[in-house]
Design a protein around this motif. Structure first.
Motif, PDB file in Angstrom:
ATOM      1  N   VAL A  98       0.873  -1.185   0.000  1.00 37.79           N
ATOM      2  CA  VAL A  98       0.000   0.000   0.000  1.00 37.79           C
ATOM      3  C   VAL A  98       0.904   1.227   0.000  1.00 37.79           C
ATOM      4  CG1 VAL A  98      -1.770   1.254   1.286  1.00 37.79           C
ATOM      5  CG2 VAL A  98      -1.773  -1.248   1.266  1.00 37.79           C
ATOM      6  N   ASN A 138     -10.874  -4.204 -10.184  1.00 39.49           N
ATOM      7  CA  ASN A 138     -11.638  -3.834  -8.988  1.00 39.49           C
ATOM      8  C   ASN A 138     -12.296  -2.491  -9.277  1.00 39.49           C
ATOM      9  OD1 ASN A 138      -9.589  -1.795  -8.508  1.00 39.49           O
ATOM     10  ND2 ASN A 138      -8.286  -3.467  -7.796  1.00 39.49           N
ATOM     11  N   THR A 147      -9.283   0.072 -10.539  1.00 40.02           N
ATOM     12  CA  THR A 147      -8.218  -0.239 -11.502  1.00 40.02           C
ATOM     13  C   THR A 147      -8.738  -1.104 -12.637  1.00 40.02           C
ATOM     14  OG1 THR A 147      -6.649  -0.234  -9.671  1.00 40.02           O
ATOM     15  CG2 THR A 147      -5.867  -1.147 -11.745  1.00 40.02           C
ATOM     16  N   SER A 184      -3.480  -1.798  -5.124  1.00 39.27           N
ATOM     17  CA  SER A 184      -4.434  -1.206  -6.072  1.00 39.27           C
ATOM     18  C   SER A 184      -4.788  -2.174  -7.201  1.00 39.27           C
ATOM     19  CB  SER A 184      -3.855   0.073  -6.674  1.00 39.27           C
ATOM     20  OG  SER A 184      -2.608  -0.231  -7.292  1.00 39.27           O
ATOM     21  N   ASP A 228     -14.308  -5.986  -2.443  1.00 38.43           N
ATOM     22  CA  ASP A 228     -13.306  -5.284  -3.233  1.00 38.43           C
ATOM     23  C   ASP A 228     -12.086  -5.031  -2.335  1.00 38.43           C
ATOM     24  OD1 ASP A 228     -11.704  -3.498  -4.579  1.00 38.43           O
ATOM     25  OD2 ASP A 228     -13.402  -2.427  -5.458  1.00 38.43           O
ATOM     26  N   THR A 273      -9.608  -3.236  -2.652  1.00 45.64           N
ATOM     27  CA  THR A 273      -9.096  -1.864  -2.591  1.00 45.64           C
ATOM     28  C   THR A 273      -9.802  -1.056  -1.503  1.00 45.64           C
ATOM     29  OG1 THR A 273     -10.624  -1.149  -4.321  1.00 45.64           O
ATOM     30  CG2 THR A 273      -8.423  -1.813  -5.016  1.00 45.64           C
ATOM     31  N   ILE A 275      -7.652  -0.521   1.433  1.00 52.17           N
ATOM     32  CA  ILE A 275      -6.601   0.501   1.378  1.00 52.17           C
ATOM     33  C   ILE A 275      -7.101   1.778   2.026  1.00 52.17           C
ATOM     34  CG2 ILE A 275      -5.084   1.834  -0.121  1.00 52.17           C
ATOM     35  CD1 ILE A 275      -5.538  -0.274  -2.281  1.00 52.17           C
TER      36      ILE A 275
END
Lengths: 174, 505
Positions: B130, B266, B269, B295, B497, B499, B502
């Motif tokens: 990350v 996702n 991206t 990502s 997801d 992401t 993050i």
């Protein structure tokens, strides 16, 4: 064509795709083969219905009551409105745009309808404009104009965007 | 140099001039085809530029198919530890079994190796990077620097296959937990082996009941896979495990036509095919990252169907291209090979068929109809000879006359691989394209035969029932089948997801 004509004609109608779209016609993708824009247009082909796709129009009419808004300190009355919307019930052969077109809601605006914004990926979205065209033999054709927006530079914050407009059409069923 | 281990009594090995022997489903009864390599090069180039076809199964199956291909046919250069790239011309050296044993996951997973979690029965996992926060633990392959510590380094050449490999590592760890709970006294290595066996049995069932269902003509799937019938191949488990050349050089290569140009990984991206190859350890993570970037982690809901999972609000889910003669894959990482290779995958496949002395599509169909007509009829498998018009289809109802443009003779004498792809355009089943009867039969018989050859396969052993199957199939409505999404859901408890993790940091 008046608003009523479009709304009347589109209601409870059924359509079938013969696979016709401008994206499958080289004339509408005028970029040379080695041009990155040619690839962007070509990549979108699978979003268009092939032949063998059947579409039913499912209409919904909602009344939004009268309300007032503040206009320079004075209440301004907004009359009640009928929101005329429809969605597409799609069956038959699969294609990449099937899922997203099935979830779209179309709002009738005069002699045409416009879809809710359809997000296909983090960099690609499309809006669909629907019109009805009467062919020379008197039969109706549904013309769907796809207005594409593709952010081609993936640098965060970049607004470099490629736009394209392509059409696909369906014939009225039966 | 022993190229294929052992011979069977049926003489089903085709002998090439240099003494190499290759296994064939047809007992050498079908005449081999001869083509002009120039015609094949022209055809390969033309296939690249055909118009795209409609979509087919979910895109995850394209890469589950590649994962399977790596498991089935792993080739090594003598004297080297490194696995040969799958596109090498050195097709004939094989040092591993062709059974579905997840060698790509387990080979080399010895106690103390970097593939194992120290001193335990668990497989090791790596972390995703990350940019502005702590790593996401357990989302990548275990790595030593960029290099993935896995049984087959080809599984780290492509981001989707690499992330699929991670799911099998997680599944292994799930079974370690489940089995140790049921049998607390089991030693570490016995526990490891018991978990490994379960992962393999679950994987085999997913290949048969999920992957092959999505790919095969329904009547072939029902007869050969569901009802366990056979027409061409009924091997004895004492025979050596070999992969028939009709599968390796023709029918098994259908996945090359399923590759899309772009994928949504996702919510944030999306990548092109070339980026799939860059964003791996083998690709140096595009030169931008030291490890797998979070990502680019995959939201599997975009690649497989998850019953009962809400997909509203997600980006467009990824579908595979419909199987057709349109194959547009350029191989860019061929520079490490000692032998110069075709970079156009379609041309390479056609030349490979010529090199392996495959029969033409027409000769194969004629042989089937002449020798197995009543059996095909009994099993309701509609194998028939394609017409010139059908062979020139590159999409349903659409032809660019590709064979006729290259050499009209190719329409009556067609490379088997091309024939199988064209056959897939003729019929649409349940709204999607699948392989036609011939291609389906070659694939189904090959996989079924391999499982019959393996005494440890699901044909002889039963899996645990910790994971509930959820796939519904119209021709067997009373039953639910195990699918890839069931394994992913079980291995992760929840599918979301990645992401979003993050932003929570």
């Amino acid at each position: 064509m008046s608003a009523n004509d479009f709304w009347t004609d589109i209601q409870n109608s059924e359509w079938h795709s013969v696979g016709g779209s401008t994206v499958r016609n080289k004339q509408f993708n005028p970029f040379p083969d080695d041009d990155w824009r040619e690839g962007l247009v070509r990549d979108n082909e699978n979003y268009y219905p092939p032949s063998g796709v059947h579409i039913k129009i499912k209409c919904q009419e909602e009344t939004r009551g009268e309300y007032a808004v503040d206009h320079h300190g004075k209440p301004e009355r907004v009359p009640a409105t009928k929101l005329r919307t429809f969605r597409l019930e799609i069956s038959g052969d699969d294609f990449l745009g099937k899922e997203v077109l099935s979830t779209a809601r179309f709002l009738v605006v005069g002699d045409h309808a416009i879809s809710s914004p359809l997000t296909l990926s983090s960099t690609k979205s499309v809006v669909v404009l629907v019109r009805l065209h009467t062919a020379s033999d008197g039969k109706q054709v549904m013309v769907n104009e796809l207005i594409w927006s593709v952010q081609y530079d993936k640098t965060p914050g970049s607004t470099k965007t490629f736009y394209d407009i392509q059409k696909w059409f369906c014939c009225r069923y039966p | 140099m022993e190229l294929v281990r052992g011979l069977n009594e049926k003489g089903q090995f085709k002998t090439l001039p240099d003494g190499v022997k290759l296994y064939t489903l047809f007992n050498n009864d079908v005449p081999q085809a001869d083509f002009d390599a120039t015609d094949l090069r022209k055809l390969g180039a033309a296939m690249r530029d055909l118009q795209a076809s409609n979509v087919s199964a979910m895109a995850g199956y394209t890469y589950l198919g590649q994962f399977l291909a790596h498991d089935l046919s792993r080739l090594r250069i003598e004297g080297h530890n490194k696995t040969v790239k799958s596109f090498t011309t050195d097709i004939l050296r094989s040092d591993v079994s062709c059974v579905l044993d997840l060698g790509s996951v387990y080979d080399g997973a010895l106690p103390g190796s970097l593939m194992r979690k120290n001193g335990t029965a668990f497989m090791a996992l790596g972390n995703a990077q990350v940019t502005d926060g702590p790593d996401l633990v357990g989302y990548d392959l275990p790595r030593n620097g960029l290099r993935a510590c896995i049984g087959d380094d080809r599984n780290d050449e492509n981001l989707i296959v690499s992330q699929l490999h991670v799911q099998f590592l997680k599944l292994h760890n799930l079974f370690v937990r489940e089995i140790s709970h049921d049998q607390p006294g089991l030693g570490t290595e016995s526990l490891f082996e018991a978990a490994r066996e379960q992962v393999i049995l679950h994987y085999q069932e997913v290949i048969l009941h999920d992957f092959l269902y999505e790919i095969l003509h329904p009547s072939v799937w029902q007869a050969i896979i569901l009802d366990n019938q056979h027409i061409l191949w009924d091997p004895d488990p004492t025979e050596p495990a070999v992969l028939p050349i009709e599968y390796t050089a023709a029918a098994g290569r259908f996945g090359h036509a399923m590759v899309q140009n772009n994928y949504n990984l996702n919510a944030v991206t999306s990548v092109s095919v070339s980026e799939l190859f860059e964003m791996t350890g083998e690709g140096g993570f595009g030169g931008k990252y030291q490890r797998m970037p979070a990502s680019h982690l995959i939201d599997w809901r975009l690649f497989f169907d998850f019953p009962n999972q809400n997909t509203l609000g997600l980006p467009t889910r990824n579908k595979a291209s419909r199987i057709s003669p349109r194959v547009r894959v350029d191989l860019t990482n061929t520079q490490s090979l000692t032998v110069p290779e075709e970079t156009n995958l379609a041309t390479r496949n056609l030349l490979r068929g010529l090199q392996m002395r495959l029969s033409s599509g027409q000769a194969t169909v004629n042989h089937l109809i002449t020798n197995f007509q009543s059996r095909l009829h009994d099993l309701e498998i509609p194998v028939c000879l394609l017409s010139r018009e059908q062979l020139n289809l590159n999409k349903p109802n659409y032809s660019q006359n590709v064979l006729d443009r290259c050499n009209p003779a190719l329409s009556s004498h067609t490379p088997l691989w091309y024939y199988v792809l064209a056959e897939a355009c003729v019929e649409t089943v349940e709204g999607i394209g699948k392989l036609g009867p011939l291609g389906s039969l070659l694939v189904a018989e090959s996989i079924r035969g391999l499982l019959q050859l393996d005494r440890n396969s699901m044909m002889y052993k039963r899996r645990r029932h910790d994971i509930a199957p959820s796939k519904r199939i119209s021709i067997a409505p009373a039953r639910k089948f195990l699918q890839m999404s069931d394994l992913i859901l079980a291995a992760n408890s929840v599918v979301s997801d990645p992401t979003t993790l993050i932003t929570r940091q």
